[in-house]
Design a protein around this motif. Structure first.
Motif, PDB file in Angstrom:
ATOM      1  N   LEU A 186      39.252 -69.362 -99.291  1.00 33.43           N
ATOM      2  CA  LEU A 186      38.595 -69.727-100.543  1.00 33.43           C
ATOM      3  C   LEU A 186      38.051 -71.151-100.488  1.00 33.43           C
ATOM      4  CD1 LEU A 186      40.929 -68.017-103.161  1.00 33.43           C
ATOM      5  CD2 LEU A 186      38.726 -67.215-102.268  1.00 33.43           C
ATOM      6  N   GLU A 187      38.787 -72.048 -99.902  1.00 29.49           N
ATOM      7  CA  GLU A 187      38.296 -73.425 -99.747  1.00 29.49           C
ATOM      8  C   GLU A 187      37.073 -73.445 -98.824  1.00 29.49           C
ATOM      9  OE1 GLU A 187      39.292 -76.095-101.489  1.00 29.49           O
ATOM     10  OE2 GLU A 187      40.600 -74.698-102.547  1.00 29.49           O
ATOM     11  N   PHE A 188      37.092 -72.631 -97.796  1.00 33.18           N
ATOM     12  CA  PHE A 188      35.974 -72.506 -96.855  1.00 33.18           C
ATOM     13  C   PHE A 188      34.712 -72.053 -97.582  1.00 33.18           C
ATOM     14  CE2 PHE A 188      33.649 -70.109 -93.550  1.00 33.18           C
ATOM     15  CZ  PHE A 188      33.634 -71.027 -92.518  1.00 33.18           C
ATOM     16  N   GLU A 189      34.861 -71.162 -98.556  1.00 32.81           N
ATOM     17  CA  GLU A 189      33.715 -70.631 -99.293  1.00 32.81           C
ATOM     18  C   GLU A 189      33.076 -71.659-100.224  1.00 32.81           C
ATOM     19  OE1 GLU A 189      31.954 -67.753 -99.028  1.00 32.81           O
ATOM     20  OE2 GLU A 189      33.158 -67.537 -97.223  1.00 32.81           O
ATOM     21  N   LYS A 190      33.740 -72.768-100.466  1.00 33.92           N
ATOM     22  CA  LYS A 190      33.162 -73.824-101.292  1.00 33.92           C
ATOM     23  C   LYS A 190      32.095 -74.616-100.536  1.00 33.92           C
ATOM     24  CE  LYS A 190      37.257 -74.814-104.092  1.00 33.92           C
ATOM     25  NZ  LYS A 190      38.236 -75.871-104.391  1.00 33.92           N
ATOM     26  N   ARG A 191      32.157 -74.567 -99.221  1.00 27.63           N
ATOM     27  CA  ARG A 191      31.231 -75.334 -98.382  1.00 27.63           C
ATOM     28  C   ARG A 191      29.835 -74.728 -98.401  1.00 27.63           C
ATOM     29  NH1 ARG A 191      33.593 -75.643 -92.567  1.00 27.63           N
ATOM     30  NH2 ARG A 191      31.601 -76.667 -92.312  1.00 27.63           N
ATOM     31  N   TRP A 233      26.221 -74.446 -95.825  1.00 29.71           N
ATOM     32  CA  TRP A 233      25.716 -74.571 -94.469  1.00 29.71           C
ATOM     33  C   TRP A 233      24.198 -74.683 -94.531  1.00 29.71           C
ATOM     34  CZ3 TRP A 233      29.925 -72.072 -95.996  1.00 29.71           C
ATOM     35  CH2 TRP A 233      31.114 -72.287 -95.297  1.00 29.71           C
ATOM     36  N   HIS A 234      23.639 -75.547 -93.698  1.00 35.65           N
ATOM     37  CA  HIS A 234      22.202 -75.816 -93.746  1.00 35.65           C
ATOM     38  C   HIS A 234      21.419 -75.098 -92.661  1.00 35.65           C
ATOM     39  CE1 HIS A 234      22.836 -78.744 -96.880  1.00 35.65           C
ATOM     40  NE2 HIS A 234      23.816 -79.263 -96.169  1.00 35.65           N
ATOM     41  N   TYR A 235      22.096 -74.498 -91.706  1.00 34.93           N
ATOM     42  CA  TYR A 235      21.398 -73.866 -90.584  1.00 34.93           C
ATOM     43  C   TYR A 235      21.814 -72.411 -90.456  1.00 34.93           C
ATOM     44  CZ  TYR A 235      20.622 -78.745 -89.509  1.00 34.93           C
ATOM     45  OH  TYR A 235      20.279 -80.063 -89.603  1.00 34.93           O
ATOM     46  N   ALA A 236      20.863 -71.568 -90.127  1.00 39.92           N
ATOM     47  CA  ALA A 236      21.147 -70.141 -89.920  1.00 39.92           C
ATOM     48  C   ALA A 236      22.172 -69.985 -88.808  1.00 39.92           C
ATOM     49  CB  ALA A 236      19.863 -69.406 -89.567  1.00 39.92           C
ATOM     50  N   GLY A 237      23.145 -69.164 -89.048  1.00 39.52           N
ATOM     51  CA  GLY A 237      24.168 -68.897 -88.038  1.00 39.52           C
ATOM     52  C   GLY A 237      25.314 -69.886 -88.023  1.00 39.52           C
ATOM     53  N   ALA A 238      25.167 -71.011 -88.703  1.00 39.29           N
ATOM     54  CA  ALA A 238      26.224 -72.030 -88.675  1.00 39.29           C
ATOM     55  C   ALA A 238      27.505 -71.515 -89.321  1.00 39.29           C
ATOM     56  CB  ALA A 238      25.756 -73.307 -89.359  1.00 39.29           C
ATOM     57  N   LYS A 239      27.384 -70.795 -90.423  1.00 36.22           N
ATOM     58  CA  LYS A 239      28.580 -70.290 -91.108  1.00 36.22           C
ATOM     59  C   LYS A 239      29.282 -69.257 -90.237  1.00 36.22           C
ATOM     60  CE  LYS A 239      30.379 -68.414 -95.407  1.00 36.22           C
ATOM     61  NZ  LYS A 239      30.070 -67.937 -96.755  1.00 36.22           N
ATOM     62  N   ASP A 240      28.518 -68.363 -89.617  1.00 40.53           N
ATOM     63  CA  ASP A 240      29.139 -67.356 -88.751  1.00 40.53           C
ATOM     64  C   ASP A 240      29.894 -68.014 -87.600  1.00 40.53           C
ATOM     65  OD1 ASP A 240      28.116 -65.397 -90.361  1.00 40.53           O
ATOM     66  OD2 ASP A 240      26.568 -64.739 -88.957  1.00 40.53           O
ATOM     67  N   ARG A 241      29.327 -69.037 -87.022  1.00 44.99           N
ATOM     68  CA  ARG A 241      29.993 -69.755 -85.927  1.00 44.99           C
ATOM     69  C   ARG A 241      31.263 -70.431 -86.450  1.00 44.99           C
ATOM     70  NH1 ARG A 241      25.876 -72.223 -84.454  1.00 44.99           N
ATOM     71  NH2 ARG A 241      26.179 -74.103 -85.676  1.00 44.99           N
ATOM     72  N   ASP A 242      31.173 -71.046 -87.623  1.00 43.05           N
ATOM     73  CA  ASP A 242      32.354 -71.692 -88.209  1.00 43.05           C
ATOM     74  C   ASP A 242      33.443 -70.684 -88.554  1.00 43.05           C
ATOM     75  OD1 ASP A 242      31.229 -74.186 -87.960  1.00 43.05           O
ATOM     76  OD2 ASP A 242      30.814 -74.451 -90.097  1.00 43.05           O
ATOM     77  N   ILE A 243      33.056 -69.494 -88.996  1.00 41.29           N
ATOM     78  CA  ILE A 243      34.038 -68.440 -89.280  1.00 41.29           C
ATOM     79  C   ILE A 243      34.819 -68.106 -88.013  1.00 41.29           C
ATOM     80  CG2 ILE A 243      34.276 -65.963 -89.780  1.00 41.29           C
ATOM     81  CD1 ILE A 243      31.976 -66.373 -91.849  1.00 41.29           C
ATOM     82  N   SER A 244      34.095 -67.896 -86.928  1.00 38.73           N
ATOM     83  CA  SER A 244      34.752 -67.566 -85.656  1.00 38.73           C
ATOM     84  C   SER A 244      35.656 -68.696 -85.184  1.00 38.73           C
ATOM     85  CB  SER A 244      33.708 -67.258 -84.581  1.00 38.73           C
ATOM     86  OG  SER A 244      32.968 -66.126 -84.937  1.00 38.73           O
ATOM     87  N   ASP A 245      35.158 -69.930 -85.263  1.00 38.02           N
ATOM     88  CA  ASP A 245      35.934 -71.081 -84.801  1.00 38.02           C
ATOM     89  C   ASP A 245      37.150 -71.352 -85.684  1.00 38.02           C
ATOM     90  OD1 ASP A 245      34.008 -71.404 -82.835  1.00 38.02           O
ATOM     91  OD2 ASP A 245      33.025 -73.120 -83.809  1.00 38.02           O
ATOM     92  N   THR A 246      36.992 -71.205 -86.981  1.00 38.47           N
ATOM     93  CA  THR A 246      38.053 -71.554 -87.929  1.00 38.47           C
ATOM     94  C   THR A 246      39.115 -70.475 -88.070  1.00 38.47           C
ATOM     95  OG1 THR A 246      36.476 -72.885 -89.192  1.00 38.47           O
ATOM     96  CG2 THR A 246      38.510 -72.261 -90.321  1.00 38.47           C
ATOM     97  N   PHE A 247      38.673 -69.228 -88.168  1.00 40.36           N
ATOM     98  CA  PHE A 247      39.609 -68.142 -88.466  1.00 40.36           C
ATOM     99  C   PHE A 247      39.886 -67.214 -87.279  1.00 40.36           C
ATOM    100  CE2 PHE A 247      37.652 -69.362 -92.506  1.00 40.36           C
ATOM    101  CZ  PHE A 247      38.787 -69.642 -93.247  1.00 40.36           C
ATOM    102  N   GLY A 248      39.108 -67.344 -86.216  1.00 42.07           N
ATOM    103  CA  GLY A 248      39.292 -66.467 -85.056  1.00 42.07           C
ATOM    104  C   GLY A 248      38.946 -65.027 -85.363  1.00 42.07           C
ATOM    105  N   LEU A 249      38.041 -64.833 -86.319  1.00 42.04           N
ATOM    106  CA  LEU A 249      37.620 -63.495 -86.722  1.00 42.04           C
ATOM    107  C   LEU A 249      36.119 -63.350 -86.511  1.00 42.04           C
ATOM    108  CD1 LEU A 249      39.390 -63.365 -90.218  1.00 42.04           C
ATOM    109  CD2 LEU A 249      40.143 -62.183 -88.153  1.00 42.04           C
ATOM    110  N   THR A 250      35.673 -62.113 -86.369  1.00 38.79           N
ATOM    111  CA  THR A 250      34.237 -61.889 -86.394  1.00 38.79           C
ATOM    112  C   THR A 250      33.777 -62.084 -87.835  1.00 38.79           C
ATOM    113  OG1 THR A 250      34.415 -59.537 -86.889  1.00 38.79           O
ATOM    114  CG2 THR A 250      34.367 -60.167 -84.537  1.00 38.79           C
ATOM    115  N   PRO A 251      32.528 -62.455 -88.043  1.00 34.15           N
ATOM    116  CA  PRO A 251      32.045 -62.592 -89.420  1.00 34.15           C
ATOM    117  C   PRO A 251      32.230 -61.307 -90.237  1.00 34.15           C
ATOM    118  CG  PRO A 251      30.539 -63.679 -87.935  1.00 34.15           C
ATOM    119  CD  PRO A 251      31.542 -62.943 -87.078  1.00 34.15           C
TER     120      PRO A 251
END
Length: 78
Positions: free
Chosen positions: A12-17, A19-37
């Motif tokens: 939920l805290e992550f969803e407050k952020r 992202w300014h670039y396409a694909g940046a959120k998906d990459r952060d999801i993988s890096d932060t949670f170890g899950l596929t988007p």
């Protein structure tokens, strides 16, 4: 009512952020949670319909539910 887990709170805290670039959120999801988007969004979709998520941050949950409804209506038109 059970409290949110640390991972649920983090989601939920992550969803407050924003992202300014396409694909940046998906990459952060993988890096932060170890899950596929896809898996992350499945878990988030379930989480935002719970009373405990609403109790944690009602404004965020309303925004996320609203956003989801808008996407569903738009996809239904196509």
């Amino acid at each position: 009512m059970a409290a949110l887990t640390a991972t649920e709170q983090h989601m939920l805290e992550f969803e407050k952020r924003s992202w300014h670039y396409a694909g940046a959120k998906d990459r952060d999801i993988s890096d932060t949670f170890g899950l596929t988007p896809t898996r992350y969004y499945q878990k988030l979709a379930r989480l935002i319909t719970t009373e405990r998520a609403y109790a944690y941050n009602p404004m965020l949950i309303d925004r996320l539910l609203n956003s989801r409804s808008t996407v569903q209506r738009t996809e239904g038109v196509a």
